[in-house]
Structure formats: structure tokens, C-alpha cells
Scaffold this motif. Structure first.
Motif, PDB file in Angstrom:
ATOM      1  N   VAL A  85      -2.908 -23.190  -3.320  1.00  0.00           N
ATOM      2  CA  VAL A  85      -3.001 -21.842  -3.896  1.00  0.00           C
ATOM      3  C   VAL A  85      -4.018 -21.822  -5.042  1.00  0.00           C
ATOM      4  O   VAL A  85      -4.823 -20.892  -5.167  1.00  0.00           O
ATOM      5  N   ALA A 125       0.798 -20.575   5.980  1.00  0.00           N
ATOM      6  CA  ALA A 125      -0.222 -20.782   4.951  1.00  0.00           C
ATOM      7  C   ALA A 125      -1.398 -21.579   5.507  1.00  0.00           C
ATOM      8  O   ALA A 125      -2.569 -21.267   5.246  1.00  0.00           O
ATOM      9  N   LEU A 146      -1.201 -15.646   0.604  1.00  0.00           N
ATOM     10  CA  LEU A 146      -0.936 -17.064   0.370  1.00  0.00           C
ATOM     11  C   LEU A 146       0.002 -17.246  -0.818  1.00  0.00           C
ATOM     12  O   LEU A 146       0.946 -18.055  -0.772  1.00  0.00           O
ATOM     13  N   TYR A 156       3.748 -18.851  -0.879  1.00  0.00           N
ATOM     14  CA  TYR A 156       4.111 -19.910  -1.830  1.00  0.00           C
ATOM     15  C   TYR A 156       5.386 -19.543  -2.590  1.00  0.00           C
ATOM     16  O   TYR A 156       6.298 -20.373  -2.747  1.00  0.00           O
ATOM     17  N   ARG A 170      -7.638 -22.015  -3.568  1.00  0.00           N
ATOM     18  CA  ARG A 170      -8.069 -20.798  -2.870  1.00  0.00           C
ATOM     19  C   ARG A 170      -8.229 -19.633  -3.848  1.00  0.00           C
ATOM     20  O   ARG A 170      -9.112 -18.798  -3.686  1.00  0.00           O
TER      21      ARG A 170
END
Length: 449
Positions: free
Chosen positions: A214, A175, A231, A235, A217
Motif C-alpha cells: 500500500v 489486492a 487497495l 488493506y 503504490r
């Protein structure tokens, strides 16, 4: 228990001294300094327990008994107290919570100093660090255990745990590489907010940082962006690895594990009723053509809780929920009532897993709630409430009800038959009445939403 606890604390202080004085070996072959230090840690923990009020938790009661055995071993000439030290550390870990894990780690530290080649001491240290979310340190301790362990079969669960912790860290590393931040990156990019993510963070902090990464972004680039989608997938994998091993458990009887997203989909748009297990409700439900039978049969999902003693074995059960209560590890009858999905609530995690493996019946359920659903009231990712008073733990029906309300996807949630002997405790009833849409006295039905 109050006098017993006070007496034990007095004995511990008499042997090991009080806070602020360094532990020292006693003349004449007394306990090792490490054992005295361990007793000091136990004394501090006992003092905290005494200040917290009456003790009713069986796990803490067993910890106190174990501390008593360690105290006796330390005060007996020529006695080997090392095994008692490890048992006390394990009981501290089993008692749950950060305080228990911190005590277990402190005792493991003393044990590894006392006997640096004890595989049990290094495994206890790894388990304690793991429970505290200190994954990288836990891996180091687990590897030390493996280096000392000659029984390959006994090491497989530790090897799997190491693989899981490393995989979770690898998701974080990927990530960070994806957002261009590198190890210890700040924010979701060069100009994002101060969000620090690293595989070396404690697990809870890493999860918080990953969540914020997260979010930032996604807000910056949108959910359709390929990098954001990757991503989000990383997660989700990290969250899954935080609570269970990466491989499917072959001992779940062929059931499909489901987490929060899967349960949301299972409930989405459906009408749900929680049916109380009372003789009267069971009799009415079994009577063909009766109003209660027609009422229950009209719902998309029927939920039953715990040991269903009165409803017929063939009575429809779409979701069965059970709370593991009493002493752990929890042993009891196997869950053989047929249900589409089954949720099992319990803590700590290792004993919850053991209960599933020993009590699930192959073919009795199509889906089984995974570890992310085992403590919905107190899980920071769900309701995140403080632990309730041990004298009045939440009923299973109330736990299910709160979970359904939190998820928010059912079209309707009703309670049927929760009156008279089946009435919920006043605190739970008050919560329901504050949110109830209406109450149908003729059907003994409470509509929550």
C-alpha cells in the motif's frame, strides 16, 4: 516453583530421554512413541521456562501443572494419556506467545499421529496453526476437524473462523490482482521494490508485505487514485479480519466496535483527563462548586480505570478502561458503569472475547474497543514494545496514557489525583515526568500535552 519445575523436568527427561536421542517405545506396554515425543517437546519447553527465571504468570503455572499430569499418565501402566495430551496442548496455547503456540502445535502433531480420527486433536492443530499465523494450514486442519465433527452446533465457531481466514486471503488475492502482480507478486508493480505478498505467508509477514504494498503504490500514484483507494480499503478489511470475525457480534450489547481509526476520531481535538479513583478525589468531585469538580467538568472527556469503587455511580465517565488480570478466563463483576466508550485490555484473544461477551452490560456503553486495541503496548501495529516483566505489569492508567500519547489526536491530556496512594509505579512515573508539560500541585494535576 523453581524446585518443582526442576523436579518435573528431571521426571520428564527420565521417561522420554534427552534432546538428541530419538523417542522409542518402552518394553512391557510403556508409552507410545508419540507420547514420548510429546514429553520430549514438553521437556524442551520446561527447560526454556527454567532458563527464563522465576515464574509468576498463572497461565504458565497451569501449563506446568498440565505437563505434570501428562507425565504422571505416561508413567502409569495401562493409563490412557491421550486426554492429558490434548489438555496440555490447550494449556500451551492458552499460555500465549509463539513458544506456547509452537508447543501446542508439536503436541497436536503427535496427537493426530496417535489418533488420526480425533476431532479434538485436529481442532487443537488448527488453533495452534491459527495462532502462529499459518492460515492456509489452519484451514486444512479445521476442515479435517469438521469432517469428523457430527455435532453441527459445536462446529459453527470453526466454520466462522474458516470463513474469516478465507476472506482475509481473498482480500490479498484481490489486492494482487489489482496491482497486476498475481500470486506471490513482487512489489506494487513491475518496477516496485521487492515486496512479496501471498495468502500463504504467515499472518505477520503478510501484514508487513501488505502494508509495504500500500505504501509503495500510494507513493507511486497518489492517494486519490481509484485503484489506490480500493487497495487501501482491501488493506483495512484485511486488518479487521485478522482480529475479529466478519460479522457483528450480537453479544456486545448493541455497542459499536471501534478500532484505532475510530478511537482517533473519538479523541480528535478534545481535552482529556484521567481521574484517579481515590476517596479524596471522589469526595471533592461530588462537592458542588468545588475546584476539583469544576476542573474535571471542564474537560471534553473524562477517563476512569478498572473497578471504580469511590466515584459516585453517576459520576461522568466518557471513557472507561479496564485490564483483565489474574487467571484466565477472566470472570468478575459485569461492567455496568455507564460510559460512552469502553476499552478492555487483555490477552490471549479467545479469553478476551469471552470476557467481553460475559461481562458487557447492554446499554452501558455506546462503543467498545475491538481486538486491535486489546494490547496496545505490545501490538506490532501500535507501540510494539517487548512484554513487560510479569512481576510489574503496566497499570491500566499507564496503558491508556501511552495509547493516547501514541494516537496523538487529543488536544490535551491531564492526570488528576495520581498522588499519594494513587501514585503510579516509579517506572511509569518516570516516563510521565520526562514528558510532563507542567504540574499543578494545587489541583494535583499533571499535564502531559
Amino acid at each position: 516453583m523453581g524446585q518443582t519445575l526442576s523436579g518435573l523436568l528431571t521426571s520428564v527427561r527420565a521417561i522420554a530421554g534427552r534432546p538428541g536421542t530419538p523417542p522409542r517405545a518402552r518394553p512391557g506396554g510403556g508409552p507410545d512413541p508419540e507420547l514420548l515425543a510429546a514429553l520430549r517437546h514438553c521437556g524442551d519447553h520446561l527447560a526454556a521456562l527454567a532458563a527464563s527465571g522465576p515464574l509468576t504468570d498463572a497461565r504458565r503455572t497451569r501449563l506446568i501443572a498440565s505437563i505434570g499430569a501428562l507425565t504422571t499418565a505416561c508413567s502409569t501402566p495401562d493409563a490412557d494419556a491421550f486426554d492429558a495430551l490434548l489438555r496440555t496442548g490447550q494449556q500451551a496455547l492458552d499460555s500465549g506467545g509463539d513458544a506456547g503456540a509452537r508447543l501446542a502445535l508439536a503436541l497436536a502433531d503427535e496427537a493426530t499421529v496417535l489418533r488420526g480420527r480425533s476431532k479434538g486433536a485436529w481442532r487443537l492443530r488448527g488453533n495452534a496453526l491459527d495462532a502462529l499465523g499459518r492460515s492456509e494450514e489452519a484451514i486444512t486442519a479445521y476442515e479435517r476437524h469438521l469432517a469428523l465433527q457430527q455435532n453441527a452446533a459445536a462446529s459453527r465457531d470453526v466454520e466462522r473462523r474458516i470463513a474469516t481466514l478465507r476472506a482475509a486471503g481473498d482480500r490479498i488475492d484481490e489486492a494482487l490482482a489489482l496491482v497486476g502482480g498475481g500470486e506471490g507478486a513482487t512489489g506494487a508493480g513491475a518496477d516496485a521494490g521487492a515486496v512479496r505478498l501471498s495468502r500463504h505467508l504467515p499472518a505477520a509477514d503478510a501484514l508487513t508485505a501488505f502494508t509495504e504494498l500500500v505504501r509503495l503504490r500510494t507513493a507511486e500514484r497518489g492517494a486519490a487514485d481509484p485503484a489506490v483507494r480500493r487497495l487501501a480499503a482491501l488493506y483495512a478489511e484485511h486488518r479487521r479480519l485478522a482480529d475479529r470475525d466478519p460479522m457483528a457480534d450480537p453479544l456486545l450489547g448493541g455497542a459499536e466496535p471501534i478500532g484505532v481509526p475510530g478511537l482517533r476520531r473519538f479523541l480528535a481535538g478534545r481535552t482529556v483527563c484521567l481521574v484517579a479513583d481515590t476517596p479524596h478525589t471522589a469526595e471533592q468531585e461530588q462537592r458542588p462548586g468545588s475546584s476539583p469538580a469544576a476542573l474535571i467538568g471542564g474537560y471534553d472527556l473524562v477517563v476512569r480505570c478498572d473497578a471504580v469503587r469511590h466515584a459516585a455511580p453517576t459520576a461522568r465517565t466518557d471513557l472507561h478502561a479496564v485490564t483483565l488480570r489474574g487467571d484466565s478466563p477472566w470472570k468478575g463483576p459485569r461492567w455496568d458503569r455507564r460510559a460512552t466508550a469502553r476499552l478492555v485490555f487483555g490477552d490471549p484473544l479467545p479469553h478476551w472475547r469471552l470476557a467481553l461477551r460475559s461481562r458487557l452490560v447492554p446499554g452501558a456503553q455506546d462503543r467498545i474497543g475491538d481486538a486491535t486495541l486489546r494490547r496496545p503496548l505490545h501490538d506490532p501495529a501500535l507501540l510494539a514494545e517487548a512484554a513487560a516483566d510479569a512481576d510489574e505489569p503496566a497499570s491500566t492508567a499507564f496503558t491508556v496514557l501511552r495509547l493516547l500519547d501514541f494516537l496523538g489526536t487529543p488536544a490535551r491530556v491531564d492526570l488528576i489525583g495520581f498522588e499519594g496512594p494513587a501514585a503510579l509505579p516509579p517506572r511509569e512515573r518516570e516516563w510521565i515526568e520526562a514528558r510532563a508539560g507542567r504540574t499543578d500541585d494545587t489541583a494535583v494535576r499533571i499535564t502531559l500535552r
